[in-house]
Design a protein around this motif. Structure first.
Motif, PDB file in Angstrom:
ATOM      1  N   SER A   1       0.814  -1.216   0.000  1.00  9.21           N
ATOM      2  CA  SER A   1       0.000   0.000   0.000  1.00  9.21           C
ATOM      3  C   SER A   1       0.848   1.267   0.000  1.00  9.21           C
ATOM      4  O   SER A   1       0.424   2.301  -0.527  1.00  9.21           O
ATOM      5  CB  SER A   1      -0.949   0.009   1.207  1.00  9.21           C
ATOM      6  OG  SER A   1      -0.232   0.197   2.419  1.00  9.21           O
ATOM      7  N   VAL A   2       2.051   1.206   0.588  1.00 10.95           N
ATOM      8  CA  VAL A   2       2.892   2.405   0.633  1.00 10.95           C
ATOM      9  C   VAL A   2       3.933   2.421  -0.481  1.00 10.95           C
ATOM     10  O   VAL A   2       4.715   3.362  -0.585  1.00 10.95           O
ATOM     11  CB  VAL A   2       3.617   2.533   2.001  1.00 10.95           C
ATOM     12  CG1 VAL A   2       2.598   2.664   3.116  1.00 10.95           C
ATOM     13  CG2 VAL A   2       4.556   1.361   2.251  1.00 10.95           C
ATOM     14  N   SER A   3       3.937   1.375  -1.311  1.00  5.58           N
ATOM     15  CA  SER A   3       4.914   1.348  -2.410  1.00  5.58           C
ATOM     16  C   SER A   3       4.195   1.249  -3.748  1.00  5.58           C
ATOM     17  O   SER A   3       3.734   2.258  -4.290  1.00  5.58           O
ATOM     18  CB  SER A   3       5.896   0.187  -2.217  1.00  5.58           C
ATOM     19  OG  SER A   3       5.216  -1.056  -2.130  1.00  5.58           O
ATOM     20  N   LEU A   4       4.076   0.050  -4.311  1.00  5.27           N
ATOM     21  CA  LEU A   4       3.525  -0.116  -5.650  1.00  5.27           C
ATOM     22  C   LEU A   4       2.076   0.359  -5.748  1.00  5.27           C
ATOM     23  O   LEU A   4       1.713   1.122  -6.641  1.00  5.27           O
ATOM     24  CB  LEU A   4       3.625  -1.587  -6.077  1.00  5.27           C
ATOM     25  CG  LEU A   4       5.047  -2.115  -6.305  1.00  5.27           C
ATOM     26  CD1 LEU A   4       5.041  -3.627  -6.410  1.00  5.27           C
ATOM     27  CD2 LEU A   4       5.647  -1.489  -7.556  1.00  5.27           C
ATOM     28  N   TRP A   5       1.236  -0.096  -4.815  1.00  8.71           N
ATOM     29  CA  TRP A   5      -0.176   0.306  -4.873  1.00  8.71           C
ATOM     30  C   TRP A   5      -0.293   1.813  -4.664  1.00  8.71           C
ATOM     31  O   TRP A   5      -1.029   2.493  -5.378  1.00  8.71           O
ATOM     32  CB  TRP A   5      -0.982  -0.443  -3.805  1.00  8.71           C
ATOM     33  CG  TRP A   5      -2.466  -0.303  -3.989  1.00  8.71           C
ATOM     34  CD1 TRP A   5      -3.287  -1.146  -4.660  1.00  8.71           C
ATOM     35  CD2 TRP A   5      -3.305   0.751  -3.472  1.00  8.71           C
ATOM     36  NE1 TRP A   5      -4.580  -0.695  -4.621  1.00  8.71           N
ATOM     37  CE2 TRP A   5      -4.624   0.479  -3.893  1.00  8.71           C
ATOM     38  CE3 TRP A   5      -3.073   1.891  -2.712  1.00  8.71           C
ATOM     39  CZ2 TRP A   5      -5.693   1.295  -3.580  1.00  8.71           C
ATOM     40  CZ3 TRP A   5      -4.138   2.716  -2.405  1.00  8.71           C
ATOM     41  CH2 TRP A   5      -5.441   2.411  -2.831  1.00  8.71           C
ATOM     42  N   GLY A   6       0.449   2.333  -3.705  1.00  7.99           N
ATOM     43  CA  GLY A   6       0.377   3.767  -3.442  1.00  7.99           C
ATOM     44  C   GLY A   6       0.864   4.606  -4.607  1.00  7.99           C
ATOM     45  O   GLY A   6       0.400   5.734  -4.808  1.00  7.99           O
ATOM     46  N   GLN A   7       1.808   4.080  -5.388  1.00  9.54           N
ATOM     47  CA  GLN A   7       2.330   4.831  -6.520  1.00  9.54           C
ATOM     48  C   GLN A   7       1.330   4.899  -7.664  1.00  9.54           C
ATOM     49  O   GLN A   7       1.161   5.933  -8.303  1.00  9.54           O
ATOM     50  CB  GLN A   7       3.630   4.180  -7.010  1.00  9.54           C
ATOM     51  CG  GLN A   7       4.239   4.829  -8.237  1.00  9.54           C
ATOM     52  CD  GLN A   7       4.847   6.187  -7.954  1.00  9.54           C
ATOM     53  OE1 GLN A   7       5.112   6.524  -6.805  1.00  9.54           O
ATOM     54  NE2 GLN A   7       5.066   6.965  -8.989  1.00  9.54           N
ATOM     55  N   PHE A   8       0.662   3.779  -7.961  1.00  8.91           N
ATOM     56  CA  PHE A   8      -0.145   3.699  -9.167  1.00  8.91           C
ATOM     57  C   PHE A   8      -1.638   3.863  -8.926  1.00  8.91           C
ATOM     58  O   PHE A   8      -2.388   4.108  -9.883  1.00  8.91           O
ATOM     59  CB  PHE A   8       0.125   2.374  -9.878  1.00  8.91           C
ATOM     60  CG  PHE A   8       1.537   2.241 -10.362  1.00  8.91           C
ATOM     61  CD1 PHE A   8       2.022   3.076 -11.355  1.00  8.91           C
ATOM     62  CD2 PHE A   8       2.401   1.307  -9.812  1.00  8.91           C
ATOM     63  CE1 PHE A   8       3.338   2.971 -11.802  1.00  8.91           C
ATOM     64  CE2 PHE A   8       3.714   1.195 -10.249  1.00  8.91           C
ATOM     65  CZ  PHE A   8       4.172   2.025 -11.243  1.00  8.91           C
ATOM     66  N   ALA A   9      -2.105   3.720  -7.695  1.00 12.34           N
ATOM     67  CA  ALA A   9      -3.521   3.929  -7.390  1.00 12.34           C
ATOM     68  C   ALA A   9      -3.710   5.342  -6.850  1.00 12.34           C
ATOM     69  O   ALA A   9      -2.832   5.883  -6.180  1.00 12.34           O
ATOM     70  CB  ALA A   9      -4.009   2.899  -6.368  1.00 12.34           C
ATOM     71  N   VAL A  10      -4.858   5.937  -7.157  1.00 14.37           N
ATOM     72  CA  VAL A  10      -5.042   7.350  -6.816  1.00 14.37           C
ATOM     73  C   VAL A  10      -5.650   7.567  -5.444  1.00 14.37           C
ATOM     74  O   VAL A  10      -5.688   8.700  -4.965  1.00 14.37           O
ATOM     75  CB  VAL A  10      -5.915   8.062  -7.871  1.00 14.37           C
ATOM     76  CG1 VAL A  10      -5.192   8.124  -9.190  1.00 14.37           C
ATOM     77  CG2 VAL A  10      -7.260   7.365  -8.027  1.00 14.37           C
TER      78      VAL A  10
END
Length: 394
Positions: free
Chosen positions: A75-84
Motif C-alpha cells: 500500500s505504501v509502495s507499488l499500490w500507493g504509486q499507481f492507485a489514486v
C-alpha cells in the motif's frame, strides 16, 4: 526510450513552459515522500525478477512477509504509486492538488483479460460497475475530465482475437462502422462466422461498452480507448469506430478517443478506411467507403502513413477525432508471443527506432492539429523529455 524530437531552435529563448518541463516543476505537486516512493518503485520495476514475472514476485514476497506486512508494504509502495486513493474523497483531493500545479489528471481502469474464474459474464458485469464508477470519479475531478478504458475489461479477449483474425481474411468480417454502431444501439449481432453463444456475448459486450460511453458523454467525460496486444487491436479499433460513429459527431470535443502505438512497425489501432479502394495484407485494415465493409490493404505502411490515412478518413466521416499517441506497453509480451509462433516481432527492434517512429507520428499529428478548422484533439502520452519538448517547440 532513446531520442525523440529536439527542443527549440538554437539561440531561441525558451518559453516559460519549456523551462518548467526542463526543471521538472510539475514534480512540485508531489510531496517529499511521494518523490522518494517514486524512486523506490522505479528501482523495483527495473529489477529483472519483477520485470520477468511480476506475479511470481508478488507471490514470493507475500509468503516471505506474511499477508499483513505484505499488504502494508504494497500500500505504501507499488499500490500507493499507481492507485489514486482508497475513496472518492482521496481521488478528488489528489485531482485538486494536481490541477493546482497545472497538471490535469486522467483516471485509468487497469483491468483487462480474464478474471480469477475466467471470462464469465459475472466478471465483465463487475468490470462494468467499476467502469461506471470511474466515469463518476473522473467527472468530479474538474474541467475537461477524461478516463482510460480497455475493451477487454468488458468483452472476451478470445472473441476479440477471433474478430481480428476474421478481419484479416479476404472476405472480411462483414462489419462497417454503421453496423457496429447499430449493434451498440441494441441491434442483436447475427454474424454468420460466430456461434450463437459468441454472438450473444458480443451483444452483451457491446451493450456494456455503450453503457459506459453514454454515461461518459452525459457527464462530460472523454473516454480514451486503450490499445492492447497487436493481435487484438483490429477488433478493438473496429468496435471503437462504432463508438466514434455514435458519439463523436456533436459536442465541443471527441468523447471517444483511439490509441496509436508507435512501437509497432505498423502502428495499429488496425483499421482505417481506404478511400482509394485499395487491397490488403495482414498488417493494415481499412474501411472501404464504396462497399461499406472493412477490408485489408496489401501494402504494409509505417505508422505515420497509416495514421495519416486514419485522420483523413475520420474527416471524411465528419467526426471529431481524438488520438492518444503512446510508445506501447506490451513489448515483452509481443516479443514472447512472436517467438512462440515462430514469427518476427511486430515491434521495432530498438528503443531508438521506436522513438523515431513516435517522433514521426507526433510530427504528423501536430501538423494536422495546426490546420484551420481542425477537429483533431491529441494527447502526447509520453514520459520522454525529448518528445515533450518536440510538442513545445511547435
Amino acid at each position: 526510450m532513446g531520442q525523440g524530437g529536439s527542443g527549440g531552435l538554437e539561440g531561441e529563448e525558451e518559453s516559460p513552459l519549456h523551462v518548467q518541463v526542463r526543471e521538472g516543476r510539475g514534480l512540485a505537486a508531489l510531496g517529499r515522500w511521494e518523490l522518494l516512493r517514486g524512486l523506490l518503485v522505479f528501482a523495483l520495476c527495473s529489477h529483472p525478477w519483477l520485470e520477468r514475472d511480476p506475479e511470481a514476485f508478488l507471490r514470493a514476497s507475500r509468503r516471505l512477509l506474511g499477508p499483513r506486512l505484505w499488504r502494508w508494504l504494497l500500500s505504501v509502495s507499488l499500490w500507493g504509486q499507481f492507485a489514486v486513493g482508497r475513496s472518492p474523497e482521496a481521488v478528488q483531493e489528489l485531482s485538486q492538488r494536481l490541477r493546482a500545479r497545472g497538471l490535469r489528471p486522467m483516471l485509468a481502469l487497469p483491468i483487462e483479460g480474464e478474471g480469477p474464474d475466467g471470462e464469465g459474464e459475472a466478471w465483465f458485469e463487475q468490470n462494468l460497475e467499476a467502469a461506471l464508477e470511474c466515469v463518476g470519479l473522473a467527472a468530479a475531478s474538474g474541467p475537461e475530465p477524461a478516463m482510460q478504458l480497455k475493451v477487454t475489461a468488458l468483452l472476451s479477449q478470445k472473441l476479440c482475437e477471433k474478430v481480428s483474425l476474421r478481419l484479416a481474411e479476404p472476405e472480411g468480417a462483414g462489419l462497417s462502422p454503421e453496423e457496429v454502431a447499430a449493434m451498440l444501439g441494441g441491434q442483436a449481432p447475427e454474424l454468420t462466422w460466430l456461434s450463437p453463444a459468441e454472438n450473444q456475448h458480443l451483444g452483451r459486450g457491446l451493450r456494456r461498452l455503450e453503457e459506459v460511453a453514454q454515461a461518459a458523454v452525459a457527464q462530460g467525460v472523454q473516454v480514451l480507448v486503450d490499445a492492447e496486444m497487436s493481435h487484438l487491436n483490429p477488433a478493438l479499433t473496429c468496435l471503437t469506430w462504432g463508438l466514434m460513429w455514435r458519439h463523436n459527431r456533436d459536442g465541443p470535443r471527441p468523447w471517444i478517443w483511439n490509441t496509436w502505438q508507435a512501437y509497432l512497425r505498423v502502428s495499429t489501432p488496425g483499421h482505417t478506411w481506404d478511400t482509394a479502394g485499395g487491397t490488403w495484407d495482414t498488417h493494415v485494415h481499412s474501411w472501404d467507403t464504396s462497399g461499406c465493409t472493412w477490408i485489408h490493404l496489401r501494402h504494409t505502411w509505417e505508422a505515420e502513413a497509416h495514421l495519416g490515412v486514419h485522420l483523413a478518413q475520420v474527416g471524411v466521416a465528419g467526426l471529431r477525432c481524438g488520438v492518444k499517441l503512446v510508445r506501447g506497453a506490451y513489448l515483452a509480451q509481443e516479443q514472447e508471443r512472436a517467438r512462440g509462433g515462430g514469427r518476427p516481432s511486430p515491434t521495432w527492434d530498438t528503443p531508438e527506432e521506436t522513438s523515431d517512429s513516435y517522433r514521426r507520428c507526433l510530427q504528423l499529428l501536430l501538423t494536422a492539429l495546426a490546420r484551420p478548422g481542425s477537429r483533431l484533439h491529441v494527447m502526447v502520452a509520453t514520459h520522454n523529455e525529448a518528445s515533450t519538448l518536440q510538442v513545445l517547440a511547435r
